[in-house]
Scaffold this motif. Structure first.
Motif, mmCIF file in Angstrom:
data_model
loop_
_atom_site.group_PDB
_atom_site.id
_atom_site.type_symbol
_atom_site.label_atom_id
_atom_site.label_comp_id
_atom_site.label_asym_id
_atom_site.label_seq_id
_atom_site.Cartn_x
_atom_site.Cartn_y
_atom_site.Cartn_z
ATOM 1 N N ILE A 43 0.837 -1.198 0.000
ATOM 2 C CA ILE A 43 0.000 0.000 0.000
ATOM 3 C C ILE A 43 0.877 1.255 0.000
ATOM 4 O O ILE A 43 1.867 1.329 0.736
ATOM 5 N N HIS A 44 0.528 2.225 -0.868
ATOM 6 C CA HIS A 44 1.277 3.480 -0.957
ATOM 7 C C HIS A 44 0.352 4.617 -1.370
ATOM 8 O O HIS A 44 -0.686 4.393 -2.010
ATOM 9 N N TYR A 80 -2.903 3.584 -3.516
ATOM 10 C CA TYR A 80 -2.773 2.398 -4.355
ATOM 11 C C TYR A 80 -2.498 1.195 -3.463
ATOM 12 O O TYR A 80 -1.764 1.300 -2.476
ATOM 13 N N ALA A 81 -3.113 0.052 -3.793
ATOM 14 C CA ALA A 81 -2.930 -1.172 -3.013
ATOM 15 C C ALA A 81 -2.853 -2.359 -3.960
ATOM 16 O O ALA A 81 -3.595 -2.422 -4.946
ATOM 17 N N HIS A 85 1.313 -12.321 -8.879
ATOM 18 C CA HIS A 85 1.743 -12.132 -7.493
ATOM 19 C C HIS A 85 2.522 -10.822 -7.278
ATOM 20 O O HIS A 85 3.721 -10.822 -6.970
ATOM 21 N N PRO A 86 1.836 -9.670 -7.400
ATOM 22 C CA PRO A 86 2.490 -8.370 -7.165
ATOM 23 C C PRO A 86 2.671 -8.094 -5.669
ATOM 24 O O PRO A 86 1.871 -7.425 -5.036
ATOM 25 N N ARG A 87 3.774 -8.595 -5.135
ATOM 26 C CA ARG A 87 4.019 -8.514 -3.682
ATOM 27 C C ARG A 87 4.285 -7.078 -3.230
ATOM 28 O O ARG A 87 3.771 -6.632 -2.213
ATOM 29 N N VAL A 88 5.138 -6.367 -3.964
ATOM 30 C CA VAL A 88 5.532 -5.005 -3.576
ATOM 31 C C VAL A 88 5.557 -4.129 -4.828
ATOM 32 O O VAL A 88 5.912 -4.582 -5.907
ATOM 33 N N PHE A 89 5.159 -2.863 -4.654
ATOM 34 C CA PHE A 89 5.275 -1.881 -5.729
ATOM 35 C C PHE A 89 5.766 -0.576 -5.118
ATOM 36 O O PHE A 89 5.862 -0.433 -3.890
ATOM 37 N N ALA A 90 6.101 0.386 -5.967
ATOM 38 C CA ALA A 90 6.608 1.670 -5.464
ATOM 39 C C ALA A 90 6.248 2.787 -6.425
ATOM 40 O O ALA A 90 6.094 2.572 -7.631
#
Length: 375
Positions: free
Chosen positions: A276-277, A286-287, A319-324
């Motif tokens: 989440i960001h 965004y999540a 599997h989108p574990r992390v985004f930035a």
């Protein structure tokens, strides 16, 4: 020609050019092959979203989560994750000019399966969350970027009601408050967001907070947490329930004001919400959702901090574990673990929606991304 009108445009172009040439993307992965680059660094062109390979680092086992120091000189990673009877945090020196990433040292993480590491704004402390044993550890950072010996480690044993996933504590992240005077620990296993006061001037900086934890809904599985840029609101993504809880924030206290699904109405079970960001302007949240959906949920944020869903964007992977989000707010980069691809999206600042740029790179088991502008 009115040259005075051109001056602001010229300044903006110089500013954007600076970001374009000095923004770096750091990627971590689940990788037990020591001959492969398990950390890779790219340069992000923030004008067109292109990625250019800078360097990589081998001989590291499962650097699953990364953070970058405020000055951009050092990278810290959760290492030896998902490795029995192991778990560590490692430090690396990044030299943008020489295009090198150099291993410095590592310390035992104080618990099995470290999944999150964060750094204080002064660059002198890091804290990491250990999932399997449900603990948090704190380490001083030396002037040369190396991690000093652990000074505090707190373990928890309480769980919640899910018979398989919540038999005990599973701390999934460690997030500093906007003022860096509190540390919040979403605990998936106990359905709690734990909290400590943090005094950067003390040799042992964690102290019991007036409110040591905030209970979430049962079987929520709180995972990652972020604060609004205005410092008034906090947002927690709940892995097991597929929900986002919104909190009013003040001096270590969280008061829930909303709970909203991160998933489309068509998804009624098997949730796997992850990261989440919030956009730099504070207007959009965004999540990421893994599993059946593999998407980014997009929300607008109103003046009261409340969320309204405005759409979903496929991550074009599994599997989108992390985004930035980059610091200009122009781009979002997602990492898909199972499909091993990294996808760059352009963000519309007015609508909040995302569009795939066409830029995509492959990295086996890529699990984490951090973006940092380094002058």
């Amino acid at each position: 020609m009115n040259y005075k009108k051109l001056i602001p445009v010229f300044i903006l172009l110089i500013f954007e050019s600076s970001f374009s040439q000095n923004t770096y993307v750091f990627l971590g992965s689940y990788n037990k092959d020591k001959t492969a680059e398990s950390i890779q660094v790219y340069q992000l062109d923030t004008l067109n979203g292109n990625l250019s390979k800078i360097t990589g680092e081998k001989n590291i086992i499962n650097p699953s989560f990364l953070t970058v120091s405020p000055n951009g000189k050092y990278v810290y990673a959760c290492t030896d994750t998902k490795t029995a009877n192991a778990g560590s945090v490692s430090s690396f020196e990044f030299n943008a000019q020489n295009k090198t990433l150099t291993f410095l040292n590592k310390q035992a993480s104080g618990g099995e399966n470290p999944v999150y590491v964060t750094i204080h704004k002064n660059g002198k402390w890091i804290a990491n969350a250990n999932y399997n044993e449900g603990s948090v550890s704190v380490f001083p950072v030396l002037e040369n970027g190396k991690i000093d010996s652990i000074v505090q480690n707190f373990k928890y044993t309480d769980g919640s009601i899910h018979k398989e996933r919540q038999t005990r504590s599973h701390v999934h992240s460690a997030v500093f408050s906007p003022g860096f005077d509190y540390l919040f620990l979403p605990d998936l296993g106990a359905d709690k967001i734990r909290c400590y006061q943090f005094d950067e001037k003390q040799k042992k900086p964690l102290f019991e907070a007036k409110l040591p934890f905030t209970k979430t809904d049962l079987e929520a599985g709180p995972r990652h947490f972020t604060f609004h840029p205005n410092q008034k609101f906090g947002y927690c993504i709940e892995e097991m329930a597929g929900q986002i809880s919104v909190y009013q924030y003040k001096k270590g206290s969280l008061k829930k004001i909303q709970r909203i699904s991160a998933n489309p109405d068509t998804i009624t079970e098997g949730y796997a919400s992850s990261d989440i960001h919030i956009s730099p302007d504070g207007k959009f949240l965004y999540a990421s959702n893994r599993g059946k959906e593999n998407n980014i949920a997009i929300f607008s944020i109103d003046k009261k901090g409340l969320l309204k869903n405005i759409g979903y964007q496929s991550t074009f992977g599994d599997h989108p574990r992390v985004f930035a989000l980059d610091e200009t707010g122009n781009f979002l980069i997602a990492t898909n673990v199972n499909s091993g691809n990294v996808v760059v999206f352009r963000r519309n600042k007015k609508s909040g929606l995302l569009t795939k740029t066409g830029e995509e790179i492959k990295m086996p088991n890529v699990s984490c991304v951090k973006i940092k502008q380094i002058l």
